[in-house]
Design a protein around this motif. Structure first.
Motif, PDB file in Angstrom:
ATOM      1  N   UNK A  59       0.836  -1.198   0.000  1.00 35.25           N
ATOM      2  CA  UNK A  59       0.000   0.000   0.000  1.00 35.25           C
ATOM      3  C   UNK A  59       0.872   1.250   0.000  1.00 35.25           C
ATOM      4  N   UNK A  60       0.448   2.261  -0.723  1.00 36.56           N
ATOM      5  CA  UNK A  60       1.136   3.550  -0.752  1.00 36.56           C
ATOM      6  C   UNK A  60       0.108   4.638  -0.482  1.00 36.56           C
ATOM      7  N   UNK A  61       0.327   5.368   0.616  1.00 34.06           N
ATOM      8  CA  UNK A  61      -0.587   6.480   0.873  1.00 34.06           C
ATOM      9  C   UNK A  61       0.030   7.783   0.378  1.00 34.06           C
ATOM     10  N   UNK A  62      -0.825   8.705   0.007  1.00 33.98           N
ATOM     11  CA  UNK A  62      -0.371   9.981  -0.522  1.00 33.98           C
ATOM     12  C   UNK A  62      -1.295  11.090  -0.050  1.00 33.98           C
ATOM     13  N   UNK A  63      -0.707  12.189   0.382  1.00 37.55           N
ATOM     14  CA  UNK A  63      -1.487  13.373   0.755  1.00 37.55           C
ATOM     15  C   UNK A  63      -1.719  14.176  -0.523  1.00 37.55           C
ATOM     16  N   UNK A  64      -2.945  14.146  -1.037  1.00 38.55           N
ATOM     17  CA  UNK A  64      -3.229  14.769  -2.325  1.00 38.55           C
ATOM     18  C   UNK A  64      -3.569  16.244  -2.204  1.00 38.55           C
ATOM     19  N   UNK A  65      -4.225  16.614  -1.116  1.00 45.43           N
ATOM     20  CA  UNK A  65      -4.583  18.012  -0.916  1.00 45.43           C
ATOM     21  C   UNK A  65      -4.334  18.396   0.530  1.00 45.43           C
ATOM     22  N   UNK A  66      -3.923  19.637   0.722  1.00 41.82           N
ATOM     23  CA  UNK A  66      -3.652  20.148   2.057  1.00 41.82           C
ATOM     24  C   UNK A  66      -3.952  21.645   2.036  1.00 41.82           C
ATOM     25  N   UNK A  67      -4.467  22.149   3.143  1.00 40.04           N
ATOM     26  CA  UNK A  67      -4.810  23.567   3.188  1.00 40.04           C
ATOM     27  C   UNK A  67      -3.602  24.458   2.999  1.00 40.04           C
ATOM     28  N   UNK A  68      -2.434  23.999   3.480  1.00 34.03           N
ATOM     29  CA  UNK A  68      -1.187  24.715   3.260  1.00 34.03           C
ATOM     30  C   UNK A  68      -0.218  23.739   2.610  1.00 34.03           C
ATOM     31  N   UNK A  69       0.919  24.252   2.185  1.00 43.03           N
ATOM     32  CA  UNK A  69       1.856  23.372   1.482  1.00 43.03           C
ATOM     33  C   UNK A  69       2.433  22.306   2.407  1.00 43.03           C
ATOM     34  N   UNK A  70       2.601  22.675   3.708  1.00 46.75           N
ATOM     35  CA  UNK A  70       3.137  21.700   4.662  1.00 46.75           C
ATOM     36  C   UNK A  70       2.894  22.198   6.079  1.00 46.75           C
ATOM     37  N   UNK A  71       2.955  21.280   7.030  1.00 48.10           N
ATOM     38  CA  UNK A  71       2.957  21.645   8.436  1.00 48.10           C
ATOM     39  C   UNK A  71       3.539  20.484   9.228  1.00 48.10           C
ATOM     40  N   UNK A  72       3.758  20.712  10.513  1.00 47.81           N
ATOM     41  CA  UNK A  72       4.364  19.695  11.371  1.00 47.81           C
ATOM     42  C   UNK A  72       3.391  19.327  12.466  1.00 47.81           C
ATOM     43  N   UNK A  73       3.516  18.107  12.978  1.00 49.35           N
ATOM     44  CA  UNK A  73       2.585  17.588  13.971  1.00 49.35           C
ATOM     45  C   UNK A  73       3.355  16.955  15.117  1.00 49.35           C
ATOM     46  N   UNK A  74       2.892  17.215  16.358  1.00 48.88           N
ATOM     47  CA  UNK A  74       3.561  16.704  17.540  1.00 48.88           C
ATOM     48  C   UNK A  74       2.797  15.539  18.133  1.00 48.88           C
ATOM     49  N   UNK A  75       3.545  14.618  18.777  1.00 49.60           N
ATOM     50  CA  UNK A  75       2.916  13.519  19.512  1.00 49.60           C
ATOM     51  C   UNK A  75       2.565  13.936  20.940  1.00 49.60           C
ATOM     52  N   UNK A 114      13.658  11.482   9.073  1.00 49.96           N
ATOM     53  CA  UNK A 114      14.536  10.436   9.607  1.00 49.96           C
ATOM     54  C   UNK A 114      13.827   9.084   9.730  1.00 49.96           C
ATOM     55  N   UNK A 115      12.569   9.000   9.328  1.00 49.80           N
ATOM     56  CA  UNK A 115      11.873   7.720   9.424  1.00 49.80           C
ATOM     57  C   UNK A 115      10.543   7.762   8.706  1.00 49.80           C
ATOM     58  N   UNK A 116      10.040   6.581   8.376  1.00 49.02           N
ATOM     59  CA  UNK A 116       8.772   6.440   7.664  1.00 49.02           C
ATOM     60  C   UNK A 116       7.990   5.303   8.306  1.00 49.02           C
ATOM     61  N   UNK A 117       6.850   5.617   8.884  1.00 46.97           N
ATOM     62  CA  UNK A 117       6.046   4.611   9.589  1.00 46.97           C
ATOM     63  C   UNK A 117       5.336   3.649   8.645  1.00 46.97           C
ATOM     64  N   UNK A 118       5.368   3.914   7.355  1.00 46.78           N
ATOM     65  CA  UNK A 118       4.659   3.072   6.392  1.00 46.78           C
ATOM     66  C   UNK A 118       5.497   1.864   5.981  1.00 46.78           C
ATOM     67  N   UNK A 119       4.892   0.692   6.052  1.00 40.82           N
ATOM     68  CA  UNK A 119       5.580  -0.544   5.668  1.00 40.82           C
ATOM     69  C   UNK A 119       5.641  -0.673   4.153  1.00 40.82           C
ATOM     70  N   UNK A 148       7.159  -5.420   6.949  1.00 38.76           N
ATOM     71  CA  UNK A 148       8.518  -5.172   6.483  1.00 38.76           C
ATOM     72  C   UNK A 148       8.686  -3.731   6.009  1.00 38.76           C
ATOM     73  N   UNK A 149       9.775  -3.106   6.450  1.00 38.81           N
ATOM     74  CA  UNK A 149      10.195  -1.825   5.878  1.00 38.81           C
ATOM     75  C   UNK A 149       9.642  -0.591   6.552  1.00 38.81           C
ATOM     76  N   UNK A 150       9.068  -0.708   7.740  1.00 34.23           N
ATOM     77  CA  UNK A 150       8.519   0.465   8.432  1.00 34.23           C
ATOM     78  C   UNK A 150       9.437   0.905   9.564  1.00 34.23           C
ATOM     79  N   UNK A 151       9.285   2.159   9.984  1.00 43.31           N
ATOM     80  CA  UNK A 151      10.055   2.694  11.099  1.00 43.31           C
ATOM     81  C   UNK A 151       9.179   2.794  12.339  1.00 43.31           C
ATOM     82  N   UNK A 152       9.795   2.603  13.505  1.00 46.20           N
ATOM     83  CA  UNK A 152       9.123   2.786  14.786  1.00 46.20           C
ATOM     84  C   UNK A 152       9.848   3.891  15.551  1.00 46.20           C
ATOM     85  N   UNK A 153       9.093   4.826  16.077  1.00 51.62           N
ATOM     86  CA  UNK A 153       9.627   5.909  16.901  1.00 51.62           C
ATOM     87  C   UNK A 153       9.705   5.391  18.334  1.00 51.62           C
TER      88      UNK A 153
END
Length: 332
Positions: free
Chosen positions: A40-56, A146-151, A176-181
């Motif tokens: 599976x490949x997910x993609x962000x197709x639309x966003x209100x702004x070009x980018x933003x950051x999110x905290x845990x 530095x990481x990608x949670x998607x397998x 296989x192939x995912x990152x864990x924080x």
């Protein structure tokens, strides 16, 4: 003054394959199996702004607290932080024998403000300066993906076999192939008064400034080098904990999820008199074995989400249990 809006649009595209079959089908022995795999490949197709950051809402640092980067055209689950560069060496500093202090040499990147090490010097955690030609200070501008949670792919396979009265079934699954924080790696290796730390930063591995044989502080460069000749990790003096790549681990695994072994007693006069057409005893084990390079309890974890945009975080997650069951099946 603020408003919640549904501003994004994501898409998931991939392929799933499933195979089932009877491998052997004879009078005394039967073997069947199944196999499935998904990409599976997910993609962000639309966003209100070009980018933003999110905290845990976990990070404990003097610097920026958001650890995931979301941008149009990218993927959900991209981990965003500093790259680990090991620890500062004695050669990175000028030593003042009179004051017994260390000062960074000109041209050496400085991340002391980020880690707030009470004794910043040789042995302190060192982070990569992504812009060495512009400045010698490691700050918000030096964070990268530095990481990608998607397998890359996930799947499972199972087998069921029967030999006369015996039967066995087993099920494996993998990611296989995912990152864990691994937030445990950050929070439990920093300087916390009256708290235990992980064995990864035990006294025989971390950079030390106290000679354990004398209890005295060591500052002399020659003596300090000898004391830490076998050090493989930075000191535990960090009080501010930035998100860096050392805490991003490969979450790939193969797990033996289930194994069942049973035996059906042959038909006897006693069973016939009791009206029993089948009597089977069995034993089942769940979560029996896992093959992984992940250093935590379990790579299949997601314990600290502030939103669905911050997946695959391991912070104080309770270990998945291993269980055994024994039973009796009676068919009348």
């Amino acid at each position: 003054t603020t408003q919640v809006q549904n501003i994004g649009q994501t898409a998931n595209r991939g392929i799933e394959l499933s195979l089932d079959g009877a491998i052997v089908n004879s009078k005394n022995f039967k073997l069947s199996g199944s196999f499935n795999i998904g990409v599976n490949k997910n993609k962000i197709e639309k966003l209100g702004s070009s980018s933003f950051k999110q905290s845990t809402s976990w990070t404990q640092t003097n610097g920026p607290i958001d650890e995931y980067f979301i941008e149009e055209g990218g993927q959900v689950g991209m981990m965003y932080g500093y790259q680990t560069e090991g620890f500062y060496q004695i050669e990175d500093f000028d030593y003042n024998a009179t004051t017994k202090t260390y000062t960074l040499k000109p041209g050496v990147s400085d991340n002391s403000a980020l880690i707030n090490d009470r004794r910043f010097g040789p042995g302190s955690l060192k982070l990569v300066n992504q812009n060495p030609g512009e400045d010698n200070v490691v700050n918000d501008q030096d964070r990268v993906i530095i990481g990608n949670a998607n397998a890359k792919h996930t799947g499972g396979f199972s087998f069921t076999a029967q030999l006369k009265g015996f039967d066995i079934s087993t099920f494996f699954n993998w990611v296989y192939g995912n990152s864990v924080y691994n937030a445990n790696r950050l929070g439990l290796t920093a300087s916390k008064d009256f708290k235990n730390v992980l064995g990864q930063i035990s006294s025989d591995k971390r950079w030390m400034t106290i000679d354990q044989s004398t209890g005295l502080r060591v500052t002399d460069p020659v003596e300090l080098a000898a004391l830490n000749a076998n050090a493989t990790i930075w000191s535990a003096g960090i009080r501010s904990i930035p998100f860096h790549s050392w805490a991003v681990e490969d979450g790939s695994f193969l797990r033996l999820n289930n194994l069942t072994i049973g035996y059906s007693l042959p038909r006897t006069r006693l069973l016939n008199r009791l009206g029993v057409s089948q009597l089977r005893v069995y034993a089942t084990g769940d979560n029996l074995w896992i093959w992984t390079n992940y250093s935590g309890y379990d790579p299949e974890v997601d314990s600290k989400r502030s939103t669905p945009l911050t997946p695959s975080v391991d912070w104080a997650a309770y270990p998945r249990s291993r269980s055994y069951n024994f039973g009796l099946n009676v068919t009348f």
